[in-house]
Design a protein around this motif. Structure first.
Motif, PDB file in Angstrom:
ATOM      1  N   GLU A 170       8.327 -15.170  30.317  1.00 16.28           N
ATOM      2  CA  GLU A 170       9.152 -16.352  30.126  1.00 16.28           C
ATOM      3  C   GLU A 170      10.257 -16.117  29.104  1.00 16.28           C
ATOM      4  O   GLU A 170      11.392 -16.560  29.286  1.00 16.28           O
ATOM      5  N   LYS A 171       9.935 -15.412  28.044  1.00 16.54           N
ATOM      6  CA  LYS A 171      10.943 -15.119  27.019  1.00 16.54           C
ATOM      7  C   LYS A 171      12.103 -14.340  27.617  1.00 16.54           C
ATOM      8  O   LYS A 171      13.278 -14.596  27.313  1.00 16.54           O
ATOM      9  N   ALA A 172      11.806 -13.382  28.499  1.00 15.70           N
ATOM     10  CA  ALA A 172      12.846 -12.590  29.147  1.00 15.70           C
ATOM     11  C   ALA A 172      13.659 -13.427  30.128  1.00 15.70           C
ATOM     12  O   ALA A 172      14.882 -13.272  30.251  1.00 15.70           O
ATOM     13  N   LEU A 173      12.985 -14.332  30.831  1.00 10.92           N
ATOM     14  CA  LEU A 173      13.677 -15.213  31.772  1.00 10.92           C
ATOM     15  C   LEU A 173      14.674 -16.107  31.040  1.00 10.92           C
ATOM     16  O   LEU A 173      15.824 -16.266  31.475  1.00 10.92           O
ATOM     17  N   TYR A 174      14.256 -16.674  29.927  1.00  8.09           N
ATOM     18  CA  TYR A 174      15.168 -17.514  29.140  1.00  8.09           C
ATOM     19  C   TYR A 174      16.342 -16.687  28.618  1.00  8.09           C
ATOM     20  O   TYR A 174      17.494 -17.161  28.595  1.00  8.09           O
ATOM     21  N   ALA A 175      16.061 -15.465  28.203  1.00 12.37           N
ATOM     22  CA  ALA A 175      17.123 -14.594  27.684  1.00 12.37           C
ATOM     23  C   ALA A 175      18.154 -14.288  28.763  1.00 12.37           C
ATOM     24  O   ALA A 175      19.361 -14.291  28.506  1.00 12.37           O
ATOM     25  N   PHE A 176      17.676 -14.021  29.977  1.00 15.58           N
ATOM     26  CA  PHE A 176      18.606 -13.779  31.078  1.00 15.58           C
ATOM     27  C   PHE A 176      19.516 -14.982  31.301  1.00 15.58           C
ATOM     28  O   PHE A 176      20.740 -14.838  31.450  1.00 15.58           O
ATOM     29  N   LEU A 177      18.943 -16.161  31.354  1.00 17.65           N
ATOM     30  CA  LEU A 177      19.738 -17.354  31.625  1.00 17.65           C
ATOM     31  C   LEU A 177      20.705 -17.665  30.482  1.00 17.65           C
ATOM     32  O   LEU A 177      21.772 -18.245  30.704  1.00 17.65           O
ATOM     33  N   ALA A 178      20.347 -17.249  29.298  1.00 21.20           N
ATOM     34  CA  ALA A 178      21.238 -17.474  28.152  1.00 21.20           C
ATOM     35  C   ALA A 178      22.346 -16.438  28.086  1.00 21.20           C
ATOM     36  O   ALA A 178      23.492 -16.751  27.767  1.00 21.20           O
ATOM     37  N   LYS A 179      22.006 -15.165  28.417  1.00 24.41           N
ATOM     38  CA  LYS A 179      22.924 -14.067  28.112  1.00 24.41           C
ATOM     39  C   LYS A 179      23.192 -13.115  29.274  1.00 24.41           C
ATOM     40  O   LYS A 179      23.714 -12.018  29.073  1.00 24.41           O
ATOM     41  N   LYS A 180      22.813 -13.488  30.481  1.00 26.99           N
ATOM     42  CA  LYS A 180      23.123 -12.750  31.709  1.00 26.99           C
ATOM     43  C   LYS A 180      22.277 -11.499  31.923  1.00 26.99           C
ATOM     44  O   LYS A 180      22.414 -10.838  32.955  1.00 26.99           O
ATOM     45  N   THR A 181      21.412 -11.163  30.983  1.00 25.71           N
ATOM     46  CA  THR A 181      20.628  -9.946  31.100  1.00 25.71           C
ATOM     47  C   THR A 181      19.361 -10.069  30.271  1.00 25.71           C
ATOM     48  O   THR A 181      19.268 -10.954  29.405  1.00 25.71           O
ATOM     49  N   VAL A 182      18.399  -9.213  30.527  1.00 33.25           N
ATOM     50  CA  VAL A 182      17.173  -9.142  29.737  1.00 33.25           C
ATOM     51  C   VAL A 182      17.345  -8.036  28.702  1.00 33.25           C
ATOM     52  O   VAL A 182      17.737  -6.922  29.037  1.00 33.25           O
ATOM     53  N   PRO A 334      16.840  -9.726  37.207  1.00 32.59           N
ATOM     54  CA  PRO A 334      18.055 -10.523  37.410  1.00 32.59           C
ATOM     55  C   PRO A 334      19.135 -10.073  36.431  1.00 32.59           C
ATOM     56  O   PRO A 334      18.853  -9.761  35.276  1.00 32.59           O
ATOM     57  N   PHE A 335      20.383 -10.028  36.901  1.00 35.11           N
ATOM     58  CA  PHE A 335      21.495  -9.553  36.078  1.00 35.11           C
ATOM     59  C   PHE A 335      22.764 -10.208  36.607  1.00 35.11           C
ATOM     60  O   PHE A 335      23.151  -9.980  37.751  1.00 35.11           O
ATOM     61  N   SER A 336      23.431 -11.031  35.785  1.00 34.00           N
ATOM     62  CA  SER A 336      24.586 -11.787  36.273  1.00 34.00           C
ATOM     63  C   SER A 336      25.887 -11.407  35.571  1.00 34.00           C
ATOM     64  O   SER A 336      26.852 -12.166  35.594  1.00 34.00           O
ATOM     65  N   ALA A 337      25.926 -10.224  34.954  1.00 31.73           N
ATOM     66  CA  ALA A 337      27.157  -9.739  34.330  1.00 31.73           C
ATOM     67  C   ALA A 337      27.887  -8.819  35.313  1.00 31.73           C
ATOM     68  O   ALA A 337      27.773  -8.961  36.523  1.00 31.73           O
ATOM     69  N   THR A 338      28.614  -7.856  34.810  1.00 29.83           N
ATOM     70  CA  THR A 338      29.470  -6.992  35.627  1.00 29.83           C
ATOM     71  C   THR A 338      28.674  -6.156  36.632  1.00 29.83           C
ATOM     72  O   THR A 338      27.677  -5.535  36.276  1.00 29.83           O
ATOM     73  N   ILE A 339      29.138  -6.136  37.882  1.00 36.62           N
ATOM     74  CA  ILE A 339      28.477  -5.324  38.902  1.00 36.62           C
ATOM     75  C   ILE A 339      29.465  -4.446  39.671  1.00 36.62           C
ATOM     76  O   ILE A 339      29.066  -3.689  40.555  1.00 36.62           O
ATOM     77  N   SER A 340      30.743  -4.499  39.331  1.00 41.02           N
ATOM     78  CA  SER A 340      31.756  -3.754  40.090  1.00 41.02           C
ATOM     79  C   SER A 340      31.535  -2.238  40.097  1.00 41.02           C
ATOM     80  O   SER A 340      31.922  -1.587  41.084  1.00 41.02           O
ATOM     81  N   GLU A 433      26.911  -6.919  18.353  1.00 40.93           N
ATOM     82  CA  GLU A 433      27.065  -6.702  19.787  1.00 40.93           C
ATOM     83  C   GLU A 433      26.835  -5.242  20.168  1.00 40.93           C
ATOM     84  O   GLU A 433      26.405  -4.949  21.285  1.00 40.93           O
ATOM     85  N   PHE A 434      27.123  -4.337  19.234  1.00 36.09           N
ATOM     86  CA  PHE A 434      26.861  -2.928  19.501  1.00 36.09           C
ATOM     87  C   PHE A 434      25.370  -2.671  19.663  1.00 36.09           C
ATOM     88  O   PHE A 434      24.959  -1.816  20.453  1.00 36.09           O
ATOM     89  N   CYS A 435      24.569  -3.412  18.925  1.00 35.92           N
ATOM     90  CA  CYS A 435      23.117  -3.241  18.990  1.00 35.92           C
ATOM     91  C   CYS A 435      22.465  -4.107  20.061  1.00 35.92           C
ATOM     92  O   CYS A 435      21.277  -3.935  20.351  1.00 35.92           O
ATOM     93  N   ASP A 436      23.223  -5.013  20.659  1.00 29.47           N
ATOM     94  CA  ASP A 436      22.633  -5.947  21.608  1.00 29.47           C
ATOM     95  C   ASP A 436      23.376  -5.941  22.940  1.00 29.47           C
ATOM     96  O   ASP A 436      22.891  -5.402  23.935  1.00 29.47           O
ATOM     97  N   GLN A 437      24.574  -6.484  22.968  1.00 30.30           N
ATOM     98  CA  GLN A 437      25.295  -6.615  24.234  1.00 30.30           C
ATOM     99  C   GLN A 437      25.620  -5.264  24.849  1.00 30.30           C
ATOM    100  O   GLN A 437      25.540  -5.098  26.074  1.00 30.30           O
ATOM    101  N   LEU A 438      25.994  -4.289  24.035  1.00 32.04           N
ATOM    102  CA  LEU A 438      26.352  -2.980  24.576  1.00 32.04           C
ATOM    103  C   LEU A 438      25.184  -2.332  25.328  1.00 32.04           C
ATOM    104  O   LEU A 438      25.305  -2.018  26.524  1.00 32.04           O
ATOM    105  N   PRO A 439      24.029  -2.113  24.702  1.00 32.52           N
ATOM    106  CA  PRO A 439      22.939  -1.455  25.449  1.00 32.52           C
ATOM    107  C   PRO A 439      22.314  -2.337  26.520  1.00 32.52           C
ATOM    108  O   PRO A 439      21.924  -1.840  27.589  1.00 32.52           O
ATOM    109  N   ASN A 440      22.220  -3.627  26.262  1.00 24.66           N
ATOM    110  CA  ASN A 440      21.479  -4.502  27.171  1.00 24.66           C
ATOM    111  C   ASN A 440      22.293  -5.013  28.348  1.00 24.66           C
ATOM    112  O   ASN A 440      21.725  -5.485  29.333  1.00 24.66           O
ATOM    113  N   GLN A 441      23.612  -4.909  28.233  1.00 24.45           N
ATOM    114  CA  GLN A 441      24.455  -5.370  29.338  1.00 24.45           C
ATOM    115  C   GLN A 441      25.366  -4.246  29.836  1.00 24.45           C
ATOM    116  O   GLN A 441      25.242  -3.795  30.969  1.00 24.45           O
ATOM    117  N   VAL A 442      26.255  -3.754  28.993  1.00 26.84           N
ATOM    118  CA  VAL A 442      27.256  -2.775  29.425  1.00 26.84           C
ATOM    119  C   VAL A 442      26.607  -1.462  29.872  1.00 26.84           C
ATOM    120  O   VAL A 442      26.880  -0.955  30.961  1.00 26.84           O
TER     121      VAL A 442
END
Length: 582
Positions: A170-182, A334-340, A433-442
């Motif tokens: 559940e924690k991961a599901l909420y994180a995805f919906l908040a931030k587009k990724t787990v 689930p992943f709702s960020a960049t997919i190109s 963001e380097f420690c979070d968004q970069l590895p977990n999304q980009v």
């Protein structure tokens, strides 16, 4: 580049082969197993270096290792280790340095490595399984514990052969919906976890006995020079070194070329390290899209300047929609960020095995809205709101909206902020963001969507030494007088035309919102109408219906609705067992 997998458990050849087959896309060239009564290690290989002699697992007496990734300084390490008496059997395998480095330096061996990697090492004397991730988190490694045994793999799908019916976290599901990724260390499944970036984990007798982070980025802005030219010189030299290291391989390679600053700079420097015409790859769209139509023109300008060969992928909305299931299979979540990159890498795979890209420049030098806003806040004296808190307000779903979506109170953590080094708001945001968004999304989409096509992506901006250098550069030189990536643009002016350097950033983002409002509108509504996420995850259908109505009436709910569509499609794939039937 490879897939690694294995377990500390009794021998099970059938399981080992199932795990291997699930990950074949990451390493279609060869396969290797090593087994003992206590431990089994495996590897699917994408052969890039020492094609004939670089096979793994690497067995050195009581030490056995497998690695996914590349060790860029392996030649210097090999010379040093040979001087210490270690005898190498391969011609020039980078993977072979790992067991010898562990023998010589123990757990500190990771401090000697420069590269991108996920490593599994078995010490049969100590009966320890050691899992290690690279400093930035480019290469993934997931693990699970089951009845006193340890299992690991490069992707979640291989571990579903061990846990065929895992519970949703559940924690991961909420994180995805908040931030587009787990985000690591979690996965979408309760009992499957990910090794975080720059982390070493030691398992003994089925128990995690030691976990340590061996490196942390430092955005302290402490490097002070008397002139901007001194910064430009240092950045240029470091970036050229990084590109040169990443151009070492025994196969043909190319470069992404979007027509933007970062990829154009990397492609220009990469072209200096190949004796053949550099292969470049550009993504454009079938329909005219404001802000993206110039990509092809600028990419052509760069390609002509460096004498590169151009390959263009023309993408349309119909292909994107019909490919969503396959894209989400690549993530296993689930992943709702960049997919190109999924589509561009299908083109890359037709020509080369490896491509260099510009990932990481935005996160180091400042470009996104959060970076621009941070620079503005630095101009406000005595600003009180915490950095992580104001950035959390930009989540796709706020805590209040998540609570309405699930019909119960939900509170997600404040956004990650390393904070130990950064003083300015901009550096606090960059470090966080380097420690979070970069590895977990980009880096997640860069790895999963390239490896889905057996392509390796290399990121010169994410060299550890380069990161450390840029972290010490003052934030006032990263965004200066509202000019993003200011000091990097001064570097780029040595190699690229001014018109390109100062063009507005467009990025690798698909025109999803535009398609949602037009050609996809009926499909979006039908998908959510037929969705089973209300039954499976406890999502309140009435709240989803209200979001759709408001969106149809002009509300900017695109990110929320897209995330729910992605969750619906992924959930369908999950329930019908696409992974275990692969």
């Amino acid at each position: 580049m490879c897939a690694i997998f294995g377990f500390v458990a009794p021998k099970n050849q059938e399981l080992l082969e199932k795990m291997a087959q699930s990950l074949r896309h990451r390493g279609p060239d060869d396969r290797g197993f090593w087994q003992s009564d206590e431990c089994s290690l495996g590897l699917d290989r994408l052969a890039i270096l020492d094609i004939k002699g670089g096979m793994q697992p690497c067995v050195k007496d009581t030490i056995v290792s497998v690695m996914n990734g590349e060790i860029y300084n392996f030649q210097a390490l090999r010379i040093e280790l040979e001087s210490l008496g270690y005898a190498f059997s391969s011609n020039h395998s980078d993977a072979e340095v790992i067991p010898f480095a562990y023998k010589e330096w123990g757990l500190d061996f990771v401090d000697h490595l420069e590269g991108m990697f996920a490593i599994a090492l078995w010490d049969s004397v100590l009966q320890n399984l050691i899992l290690v991730s690279d400093p930035v988190g480019k290469k993934p490694c997931y693990y699970t514990l089951e009845k006193g045994d340890v299992y690991f793999a490069s992707e979640i799908k291989a571990l579903l052969h061990v846990k065929p019916n895992p519970s949703i976290c559940e924690k991961a599901l909420y994180a995805f919906l908040a931030k587009k990724t787990v985000a690591s260390p979690y996965s979408i499944y309760e009992d499957i976890l990910q090794v975080p970036p720059a982390t070493m984990m030691i398992f003994h007798q089925g128990v995690l006995v030691n976990e340590r982070r061996y490196w942390t980025p430092c955005f302290d802005g402490s490097l002070v020079f008397s002139s901007e030219d001194e910064y430009v010189k240092l950045i240029t030299e470091s970036l050229e070194r990084s590109v040169k290291m990443r151009a070492q391989m025994d196969v043909e390679f190319g470069a992404f070329l979007s027509g933007g600053l970062d990829s154009s700079l990397v492609a220009t420097l990469t072209a200096q390290h190949t004796s053949k015409q550099l292969e470049t790859f550009t993504l454009v769209y079938e329909d005219s899209i404001e802000g993206k139509d110039d990509d092809e023109r600028f990419a052509q300008i760069v390609a002509e300047r460096i004498g590169a060969k151009r390959h263009i992928y023309r993408l349309g909305h119909e292909e994107v929609w019909s490919s969503l299931s396959k894209v989400l299979r690549a993530f296993d979540e689930p992943f709702s960020a960049t997919i190109s990159p999924y589509f561009l890498c299908s083109l890359v795979a037709q020509h080369v095995k490896v491509a260099l890209c510009g990932d990481g420049a935005d996160e180091l030098f400042g470009s996104y809205f959060t970076h621009r806003n941070s620079a503005k806040l630095d101009e406000i004296k005595n600003y009180q709101l915490s950095n992580g808190l104001w950035r959390k307000k930009l989540n796709v779903f706020s805590d209040e909206e998540l609570s309405m979506l699930f019909g119960k109170y939900i509170s997600t953590p404040e956004l990650f902020f390393g904070g130990a080094h950064a003083i300015t708001q901009l550096h606090q945001t960059l470090e966080g963001e380097f420690c979070d968004q970069l590895p977990n999304q980009v880096l997640k989409y860069a790895d999963r969507l390239s490896m889905a096509h057996s392509v390796e992506i290399r990121s010169p901006f994410l060299d550890r030494s380069f990161i450390e250098l840029v972290g010490h550069i003052p934030s006032s030189l990263k965004i200066k007088e509202q000019e993003v990536k200011y000091i990097l643009k001064k570097v780029a002016l040595q190699f690229l035309p001014k018109e390109l350097v100062f063009r507005p950033k467009e990025g690798f983002v698909l025109p999803i919102w535009r398609w949602m409002d037009s050609v996809w509108k009926d499909r979006i509504k039908e998908t959510l109408k037929m969705s089973d996420i209300n039954v499976d995850f406890g999502i309140q259908q009435a709240y989803v219906d209200s979001l759709v109505r408001e969106w149809e009436n002009g509300a900017s709910h695109h990110a929320k609705i897209w995330s729910l569509v992605v969750l619906t499609i992924w959930n369908k794939e999950r329930k019908y067992g696409y992974i275990r039937n692969a």
